[in-house]
Design a protein around this motif. Sequence first.
Motif, mmCIF file in Angstrom:
data_model
loop_
_atom_site.group_PDB
_atom_site.id
_atom_site.type_symbol
_atom_site.label_atom_id
_atom_site.label_comp_id
_atom_site.label_asym_id
_atom_site.label_seq_id
_atom_site.Cartn_x
_atom_site.Cartn_y
_atom_site.Cartn_z
ATOM 1 N N ALA A 151 -42.429 2.829 15.686
ATOM 2 C CA ALA A 151 -41.746 2.361 16.987
ATOM 3 C C ALA A 151 -41.892 0.714 16.849
ATOM 4 N N ALA A 152 -40.672 0.013 16.890
ATOM 5 C CA ALA A 152 -40.602 -1.228 17.182
ATOM 6 C C ALA A 152 -40.987 -1.559 18.682
ATOM 7 N N ARG A 153 -41.823 -2.392 18.808
ATOM 8 C CA ARG A 153 -42.383 -2.865 20.336
ATOM 9 C C ARG A 153 -41.998 -4.245 20.558
ATOM 10 N N GLY A 154 -41.180 -4.238 21.606
ATOM 11 C CA GLY A 154 -40.849 -5.930 22.133
ATOM 12 C C GLY A 154 -41.976 -6.226 22.929
ATOM 13 N N ARG A 155 -41.754 -6.358 24.264
ATOM 14 C CA ARG A 155 -42.786 -6.632 25.126
ATOM 15 C C ARG A 155 -43.306 -5.348 25.883
ATOM 16 N N HIS B 60 -41.639 -3.018 27.625
ATOM 17 C CA HIS B 60 -41.433 -2.997 29.103
ATOM 18 C C HIS B 60 -40.842 -1.784 29.162
ATOM 19 N N SER B 61 -40.618 -0.718 28.513
ATOM 20 C CA SER B 61 -40.079 0.548 28.781
ATOM 21 C C SER B 61 -40.854 0.937 29.641
ATOM 22 N N LEU B 62 -40.318 2.366 30.228
ATOM 23 C CA LEU B 62 -40.803 3.121 31.239
ATOM 24 C C LEU B 62 -41.512 4.517 31.187
ATOM 25 N N THR C 112 -30.329 -10.018 31.695
ATOM 26 C CA THR C 112 -30.986 -9.192 32.580
ATOM 27 C C THR C 112 -31.575 -9.803 33.820
ATOM 28 N N ASP C 113 -32.129 -9.042 34.783
ATOM 29 C CA ASP C 113 -32.687 -9.746 36.177
ATOM 30 C C ASP C 113 -34.110 -10.296 35.785
ATOM 31 N N TYR C 114 -34.652 -10.044 34.842
ATOM 32 C CA TYR C 114 -35.942 -10.326 34.399
ATOM 33 C C TYR C 114 -35.902 -10.812 32.775
ATOM 34 N N LEU D 133 -38.304 -10.370 28.488
ATOM 35 C CA LEU D 133 -38.026 -8.878 27.879
ATOM 36 C C LEU D 133 -37.517 -9.713 26.196
ATOM 37 N N THR D 134 -37.757 -8.497 25.253
ATOM 38 C CA THR D 134 -37.167 -9.132 23.880
ATOM 39 C C THR D 134 -35.653 -8.838 23.639
ATOM 40 N N VAL D 135 -35.099 -9.653 22.833
ATOM 41 C CA VAL D 135 -33.801 -9.257 22.307
ATOM 42 C C VAL D 135 -33.591 -7.995 21.769
ATOM 43 N N GLN E 239 -27.767 8.430 32.995
ATOM 44 C CA GLN E 239 -28.970 7.761 33.229
ATOM 45 C C GLN E 239 -28.759 6.636 32.448
ATOM 46 N N TYR E 240 -29.153 5.306 32.934
ATOM 47 C CA TYR E 240 -29.571 4.023 32.263
ATOM 48 C C TYR E 240 -30.942 3.936 31.939
ATOM 49 N N LEU E 241 -31.330 3.559 30.605
ATOM 50 C CA LEU E 241 -32.791 3.738 30.267
ATOM 51 C C LEU E 241 -33.184 5.031 30.320
HETATM 52 P P1 FAD Z 1 -39.433 -2.266 24.537
HETATM 53 O O1 FAD Z 1 -39.794 -1.643 25.712
HETATM 54 O O2 FAD Z 1 -40.654 -2.769 23.660
HETATM 55 O O3 FAD Z 1 -38.698 -1.494 23.713
HETATM 56 C C1 FAD Z 1 -37.591 -0.772 24.206
HETATM 57 C C2 FAD Z 1 -36.980 0.156 23.156
HETATM 58 O O4 FAD Z 1 -36.320 -0.505 22.010
HETATM 59 C C3 FAD Z 1 -38.018 1.139 22.421
HETATM 60 O O5 FAD Z 1 -37.492 2.347 21.995
HETATM 61 C C4 FAD Z 1 -38.295 0.230 21.412
HETATM 62 O O6 FAD Z 1 -38.758 1.170 20.261
HETATM 63 C C5 FAD Z 1 -37.004 -0.340 21.081
HETATM 64 N N1 FAD Z 1 -36.911 -1.798 20.288
HETATM 65 C C6 FAD Z 1 -37.617 -2.794 20.693
HETATM 66 N N2 FAD Z 1 -37.747 -3.830 19.917
HETATM 67 C C7 FAD Z 1 -36.537 -3.438 19.054
HETATM 68 C C8 FAD Z 1 -36.054 -4.100 18.021
HETATM 69 N N3 FAD Z 1 -36.194 -5.301 17.464
HETATM 70 N N4 FAD Z 1 -35.321 -3.395 17.317
HETATM 71 C C9 FAD Z 1 -34.759 -2.034 17.432
HETATM 72 N N5 FAD Z 1 -35.331 -1.417 18.597
HETATM 73 C C10 FAD Z 1 -36.108 -1.963 19.298
HETATM 74 N N6 FAD Z 1 -32.845 -3.948 32.108
HETATM 75 C C11 FAD Z 1 -31.682 -4.098 32.276
HETATM 76 O O7 FAD Z 1 -30.718 -3.837 31.341
HETATM 77 N N7 FAD Z 1 -31.322 -5.054 33.488
HETATM 78 C C12 FAD Z 1 -32.214 -5.608 34.022
HETATM 79 O O8 FAD Z 1 -31.927 -6.360 34.894
HETATM 80 C C13 FAD Z 1 -33.669 -5.272 33.883
HETATM 81 N N8 FAD Z 1 -34.424 -6.015 34.540
HETATM 82 C C14 FAD Z 1 -35.982 -5.359 34.122
HETATM 83 C C15 FAD Z 1 -36.901 -6.056 35.078
HETATM 84 C C16 FAD Z 1 -38.251 -5.837 34.768
HETATM 85 C C17 FAD Z 1 -39.297 -6.235 35.643
HETATM 86 C C18 FAD Z 1 -38.425 -4.649 33.601
HETATM 87 C C19 FAD Z 1 -39.792 -4.269 33.193
HETATM 88 C C20 FAD Z 1 -37.528 -4.255 32.710
HETATM 89 C C21 FAD Z 1 -36.054 -4.662 33.445
HETATM 90 N N9 FAD Z 1 -35.102 -3.842 32.598
HETATM 91 C C22 FAD Z 1 -33.785 -4.611 32.428
HETATM 92 C C23 FAD Z 1 -35.194 -3.091 31.450
HETATM 93 C C24 FAD Z 1 -35.438 -3.529 30.122
HETATM 94 O O9 FAD Z 1 -34.001 -3.777 29.297
HETATM 95 C C25 FAD Z 1 -36.198 -2.580 29.257
HETATM 96 O O10 FAD Z 1 -37.595 -2.589 29.427
HETATM 97 C C26 FAD Z 1 -36.176 -2.767 27.716
HETATM 98 O O11 FAD Z 1 -36.683 -1.737 27.067
HETATM 99 C C27 FAD Z 1 -36.535 -4.086 27.160
HETATM 100 O O12 FAD Z 1 -38.307 -4.322 27.427
HETATM 101 P P2 FAD Z 1 -38.770 -4.772 26.082
HETATM 102 O O13 FAD Z 1 -38.145 -6.017 25.317
HETATM 103 O O14 FAD Z 1 -40.206 -4.774 26.187
HETATM 104 O O15 FAD Z 1 -38.691 -3.485 24.915
#
Ligand code: FAD
Length: 542
Positions: free
Chosen positions: A118-122, A124-126, A184-186, A189-191, A493-495
């Motif tokens: 699993a790739a982990r960005g920050r 911030h998944s649910l 995104t609103d926050y 988060l990672t690209v 559903q989104y996310l």
């Molecule tokens: P992670 O949670 O680490 O990963 C998300 C998914 O992507 C996982 O399946 C992971 O395996 C995969 N992944 C991660 N990195 C990569 C990579 N480099 N390549 C391939 N797969 C990868 N979303 C919106 O669209 N709009 C918003 O306004 C919005 N606001 C938010 C506000 C808050 C406070 C939070 C916590 C989340 C919000 N989000 C929003 C949701 C956000 O888009 C998701 O949480 C998303 O998962 C990004 O978080 P992350 O970068 O930590 O990714």
Amino acid sequence: MGSPVCGFLKQNNIIFLRFFAILVLSCIPDRTNLCSNPSFDTPTIPPHSSSSSIPSSLKTLTLDGYFSFENLKHAAKDFGNICHYLPIAVLHPKSVSDISSTIKHILYMSSVTKLTVAARGRGHSLQGQAQAYQGVVINMESLDRPSMYIENGEVPYVDVSGGELWINILHETLKYGLSPKSWTDYLHLTVGGTLSNAGISGQAFRHGPQINNVYQLEVVTGRGEVVTCSDKENADLFYGVLGGLGQFGIITRARISLGPAEKMVKWIRVLYSEFSTFSNDQEHLISSNNSFDYIEGFVMINRTGLLNNWRSSFNPKDPIQASQFSSDGKILYCLEMVKYFNPEKIDVLNQDIEKLLSELNYIPSTLFLSEVSYVEFLDRVHLSEIKLRSKGLWEVPHPWLNLLIPKSRIFDFAEGVFGNIVKDNNNGPILIYPVNKAKWNNRTSMVTPEEDIIYLVAFLSSALPGTDGLEHIMTQNQHILDFCAKAQLGAKQYLPHYHTQDEWRAHFGTQWETFVQRKSAYDPLAILAPGQRIFQKAISIT
Ligand code: FAD
């Protein structure tokens, strides 16, 4: 590099059919709530054989970065704080080849293990989407890329690492007077994380979601191949990965479209007591030329002292009238709008805003305005994060529910849900705003309802400690989903988060077969992103 999919499909039809069968048969079949037990070692998927030999086997890899095998609890945690799956190792890659070598090694071992990645960005998944039970989690933020490259020509763009945070991209691009267009609103988060979903915010009505603002990706597929892809080159992989829930490859680099950045924003809120007036105005604004630059909205159910809460950051246009307004007990709808501007053009801006507001039908006494910098506005949720963290309220469970509802049924949704299923919003904000899908590219993996205008409705709940909040909110979420299904609203559903293959198939609808074909082309053993629970890892066939 050539497209792996074409060769694969043409030359290996028989192998394709066998992998296809494996993937379909191995989609997670049971209905158990996989996240019901919050312990750190919940055995959700049968553990692989010979688990004790895996760390030593991974240690044999020659890497620029390193693996850690201890103190991995952080990789079993996410923002949702509901699912916790402990991995066997965390890779801290320093190079793209670290990721490619690790995936190739896992493929090589796949006849004896069920190891996943699993790739982990920050994180911030649910619901555990960036976790891998007894698998390998890749900490994408440690990926060492050359610093961001900004092309400041006729078609400006920025090249960034897949583990880069959007907030860093904002600061870097602003040095050139440029900025990404869709947010995104926050921003912490990672690209790679947002491009695996969509990245939707108040700019999406004009620019589409973030996945529609990318020119090129570099991806490490589930075969360990490093592939550059774009609309012109390996387009199937490019569109598959965008919104692809991490299923087809790991994004190691993205080329993101930029536009000119303004310095300031005028931030406006107004209230409505009628849903239809509110949504008509929102739809009018997203369809107008020269409209606002950001349009969102939220619902307030049974809130008191609402306008007083705004006064710390917004000013009422008419303070006397505003002080006479009472929100108590009503369902109110807030339209939130922003216009970007440079201070030297303030007069033109004020005229434009006056004209736009004159076309709306909000409650006049509820017009509130504020002026902040572009960065302050875009990074606004981070301020709340700091406050919540200081009170220990950021790390609580977040049973969020995000839905996309077609415009033709949004009134039915509002009538059935607000005040009926959801009787207050004390657990967190409820966002609701339309986006214009004409601006969206429908070749990505993202699934949306079949209409030109769709609404994002986000129930952003927090379960407070020491209450039955989590159970209550999850039950309420289920009631909302049941209502949507029963009323046949055509919601998506989104996310997304599902438990069964049938649910995923229904989610993807006519896109399901393409999704499965792409999986068998780019990640045939279903190694990647197991936390999405769409496919279960297969044992290799040799
Ligand atoms: P992670 O949670 O680490 O990963 C998300 C998914 O992507 C996982 O399946 C992971 O395996 C995969 N992944 C991660 N990195 C990569 C990579 N480099 N390549 C391939 N797969 C990868 N979303 C919106 O669209 N709009 C918003 O306004 C919005 N606001 C938010 C506000 C808050 C406070 C939070 C916590 C989340 C919000 N989000 C929003 C949701 C956000 O888009 C998701 O949480 C998303 O998962 C990004 O978080 P992350 O970068 O930590 O990714």
